[in-house]
Write an enzyme that holds these catalytic residues in place. Structure first.
Site, PDB file in Angstrom:
ATOM      1  N   CYS A   1      42.822  31.011  43.222  1.00 46.54           N
ATOM      2  CA  CYS A   1      42.313  31.259  41.868  1.00 46.54           C
ATOM      3  C   CYS A   1      43.350  30.837  40.808  1.00 46.54           C
ATOM      4  O   CYS A   1      43.638  29.656  40.683  1.00 46.54           O
ATOM      5  CB  CYS A   1      41.937  32.735  41.747  1.00 46.54           C
ATOM      6  SG  CYS A   1      40.734  33.083  40.460  1.00 46.54           S
TER       7      CYS A   1
ATOM      8  N   ARG B   1      30.873  33.100  34.019  1.00 48.26           N
ATOM      9  CA  ARG B   1      31.767  33.115  35.169  1.00 48.26           C
ATOM     10  C   ARG B   1      30.950  32.761  36.392  1.00 48.26           C
ATOM     11  O   ARG B   1      29.763  33.059  36.470  1.00 48.26           O
ATOM     12  CB  ARG B   1      32.386  34.514  35.377  1.00 48.26           C
ATOM     13  CG  ARG B   1      33.389  34.927  34.334  1.00 48.26           C
ATOM     14  CD  ARG B   1      33.973  36.297  34.657  1.00 48.26           C
ATOM     15  NE  ARG B   1      34.996  36.245  35.686  1.00 48.26           N
ATOM     16  CZ  ARG B   1      36.269  35.915  35.452  1.00 48.26           C
ATOM     17  NH1 ARG B   1      36.663  35.613  34.236  1.00 48.26           N
ATOM     18  NH2 ARG B   1      37.150  35.905  36.432  1.00 48.26           N
TER      19      ARG B   1
ATOM     20  N   HIS C   1      38.179  34.603  47.129  1.00 49.78           N
ATOM     21  CA  HIS C   1      38.758  35.898  47.432  1.00 49.78           C
ATOM     22  C   HIS C   1      38.140  36.361  48.734  1.00 49.78           C
ATOM     23  O   HIS C   1      37.338  35.662  49.330  1.00 49.78           O
ATOM     24  CB  HIS C   1      38.474  36.875  46.288  1.00 49.78           C
ATOM     25  CG  HIS C   1      39.034  36.390  44.984  1.00 49.78           C
ATOM     26  ND1 HIS C   1      40.377  36.274  44.773  1.00 49.78           N
ATOM     27  CD2 HIS C   1      38.424  35.955  43.854  1.00 49.78           C
ATOM     28  CE1 HIS C   1      40.584  35.805  43.550  1.00 49.78           C
ATOM     29  NE2 HIS C   1      39.421  35.584  42.974  1.00 49.78           N
TER      30      HIS C   1
END
Lengths: 240, 448
Positions: free
Chosen positions: A95, A130, A194
């Site tokens: 990220c 997002r 993630h």
């Protein structure tokens, strides 16, 4: 333990927003199978990064505010990190860490924040959006499928000489346009995954672990990792 | 009073009466209907009340309940919202359905962080309580600084209200505010110099962006913090926990400003909740001895989040977990149990649980194998993730049973080798387990 790897958790006190440390925990777990262990140093603000000292580097994601602070300090480590990457040091960047290895990213308030340009990508931002959700990609080289969870505003575009970590099968990936997710450059792996990525993707964890072990111990045999297959249910009672 | 607000009130009350009488529930619909007719209905409904708003990531519900108990020692009329009704519609419903109050009644409201501004648009509270702000299901809430800013956007509409804040959290000392501020915190350990663990959030000094140190630390990024670079430090505390005498999984003994307290619930995080309630009590002139009396009361309804039930001869404690700080506090609390116990972790990843399960990797499961735990269960829809987490933490496979389908949980619990059983579960996993327990008559139906 016969073999010991030295890992640097880059800015682990500022860039560990989604359980990124789980990547090291998972690698350490698989390392047991070949009698190896992993020691971890926190390398943070004002610390020196010694590229010769480490066998693996983890650089996780952070909150917007922390990332702006890290971006400034990171410039002092630019040469050392670039040396490490160019020398083929195994590196996992997630990220924000992935973004900052590239040229720049656009921050939460539209400002351009410098990366270190060790890799040839750059990151723009989306307006009020997002990419959040489960994601699946396929790695072209191995045919392996990786599973994760993405949660990012940034849209990353890879440069020349960069391969994606995988092609998006479900989800958005680097930018929602070109089906690419993450990056592979030499032994550096970047991703928005993630989960953490190595905890959910055994094959990738073992691949990176083996890279690190063979780089440090070129004469040792770690092929046991190839046949190792984590069976969650092995020796465990399951009540379906 | 406008025609609109009268009509809105009447509609909301009627809807509540209907739902309550014929459906046995209805917590947000009456508020929703009333808001449709008069978006400013709160202004009308709350006009006579002194309002205390309690907000933050963890501990809102219990802090609200404890505060109500403390204030009841002195104030007969206190209105409060039921757990979970902490957004605008639920708050409107709370006022709509309030019994008729005398004189100037108090309202103690648990308010969702993003909804503080929905309340302060229409109500000027007497005080705000900030419990804490931690990373919490970031797929829904965002980062800690954003969350704090949301709260402050609401507080900006009430610049004269007193803020009663957790002084151990650096974030609550990061912005200059016009409001009077009273801080509470822990102050019972000798000064040292320590760092928080690397995977802790919120460690940057808000003044100079260096990493904060701690003279003493409670958990996460809370404690007597200071910045060795610029001298930024924890503010003066008005309300101090000055002694911590005993902690068990079901109780804590401590002193606040010299007053001995006994709390019938375990966990350091609940002591913070009690400190907040104490602070509000003192702010509202309740005497310390009366506060101690209120807190020592063993009130099952108040402590419902830590539910104990019996399966066969097992004593099962069921605890909701939703983020790493909360999880670590639960693990810390469990570790104070001197008896051997079994441990179950149930993980789902539906919307209400948080759809990203990454946070389990910031939970300190590694401490479990060092405790007297002869048996483990991992389960829930994401049983693979939680099982692997436990294995990586060093849980031996021969002590572990995987129960993907929670309808098998009661049978599996009965087979455990210890009388004490702790079950930590995410929200929907907890609901599924409770449904199962209710269908077997082990607990009453519904959510506590």
């Amino acid at each position: 333990m016969t073999y010991t790897l030295k890992a640097a958790h880059l800015y682990g006190d500022l860039m560990n927003t989604y359980g990124d440390i789980g990547n090291i925990l998972a690698m350490r777990y698989y390392a047991q199978a070949v009698d190896a262990t992993i020691d971890v140093d926190l390398v943070s603000l004002d610390d020196t990064f010694d590229p010769k000292k480490y066998d693996f580097v983890l650089f996780g994601g952070g909150q917007d505010y922390e990332q702006t602070i890290v971006s400034k300090d990171l410039q002092t480590k630019k040469a050392a990190l670039t040396d490490y990457i160019e020398a083929g040091g195994p590196f996992l960047a997630i990220c924000g860490g992935f973004q900052m290895l590239g040229h720049y990213y656009i921050g939460a308030h539209g400002e351009k924040i410098a990366g270190i340009g060790a890799l040839d990508h750059y990151t723009l931002s989306q307006d009020n959006n997002r990419f959040i959700g489960n994601i699946t990609i396929k790695n072209a080289e191995t045919g392996q499928t990786y599973y994760g969870f993405e949660n990012h505003n940034g849209t990353t575009f890879l440069g020349e000489g960069e391969r994606p970590l995988g092609e998006v099968e479900q989800g958005n990936g680097n930018n929602g346009q070109d089906k690419s997710e993450g990056v592979i450059y030499k032994n550096t792996f970047g991703s928005y995954f993630h989960g953490p990525i190595l905890a959910r993707n055994e094959a990738l964890a073992k691949r990176i672990l083996k890279l690190a072990l063979q780089r440090k111990y070129p004469d040792a045999d770690f092929s046991a990792l190839d046949t190792l297959n984590e069976d969650l249910t092995k020796n465990v009672q399951v009540k379906p | 009073m406008s025609i609109n607000s009268i009509l809105a009130t009447w509609t909301g009350k009627s809807a509540y009466w209907f739902l309550h009488t014929f459906r046995g529930g209805g917590s947000s619909l009456p508020g929703k209907l009333a808001l449709k007719l008069d978006p400013a209905i709160l202004k009308h409904l709350a006009r006579n009340y002194d309002v205390i708003v309690i907000t933050g990531t963890n501990g809102k519900t219990l802090t609200t309940a404890l505060t109500v108990k403390v204030l009841r020692e002195q104030y007969p009329d206190i209105l409060t919202n039921p757990s979970g009704s902490n957004m605008k519609q639920g708050i409107v419903t709370t006022f709509l359905t309030a019994p008729k109050a005398h004189q100037k009644p108090l309202a103690v409201l648990e308010v969702d962080e993003a909804n503080v501004i929905m309340v302060t648009k229409y109500i000027t509270p007497k005080a705000f309580v900030f419990t804490n702000i931690f990373r919490d299901q970031m797929d829904r809430y965002g980062e800690i600084y954003t969350t704090y800013q949301k709260i402050l956007d609401g507080v900006a509409l009430a610049p004269e209200a007193t803020i009663i804040a957790n002084g151990d959290l650096p974030l609550f000392n990061s912005k200059q505010l016009p409001n009077p501020i009273l801080y509470y915190g822990f102050d019972y350990q000798p000064d040292g110099d320590e760092h928080a663990p690397a995977n802790t959030d919120g460690l940057l000094c808000p003044n100079c962006q260096h990493i904060l140190h701690y003279r003493s630390r409670t958990y996460s990024n809370m404690g007597k913090y200071f910045c060795p670079n610029c001298g930024f430090e924890r503010p003066q505390l008005t309300y101090k926990l000055n002694a911590l005498t005993a902690m068990t999984p079901t109780s804590s003994d401590f002193e606040i400003n010299g007053q001995a307290m006994h709390l019938n619930i375990g966990g350091q995080y609940n002591i913070y909740n009690a400190l907040a309630a104490y602070a509000v009590g003192r702010f509202m002139d309740v005497r310390p001895a009366k506060i101690a009396h209120a807190l020592s009361d063993n009130d099952e309804q108040v402590f419902g989040r830590q539910e104990i039930f019996h399966v066969g001869d097992k004593d099962v404690t069921l605890i909701l977990v939703k983020n790493p700080v909360g999880l670590n506090q639960v693990l810390q609390m469990i570790s104070t149990d001197e008896r051997p116990f079994s441990f179950a972790a149930l993980l789902n990843a539906n919307y209400a649980d948080g759809i990203d399960t990454s946070w389990i990797w910031d939970g300190d499961f590694e401490q479990l194998p060092g405790l007297k735990v002869p048996a483990y269960i991992s389960g829930g829809e994401r049983y693979k993730d939680i099982t692997f987490r436990l294995k990586v933490a060093g849980v031996p496979t021969d002590k572990l049973t995987i129960v993907p389908d929670l309808t098998n949980m009661t049978a599996e619990i009965q087979k455990l080798p210890t009388k004490q059983v702790y079950v930590v579960a995410t929200y929907t996993a907890m609901l599924q387990l409770r449904k199962q327990l209710a269908s077997q008559g082990i607990i009453d139906g519904g959510m506590a």
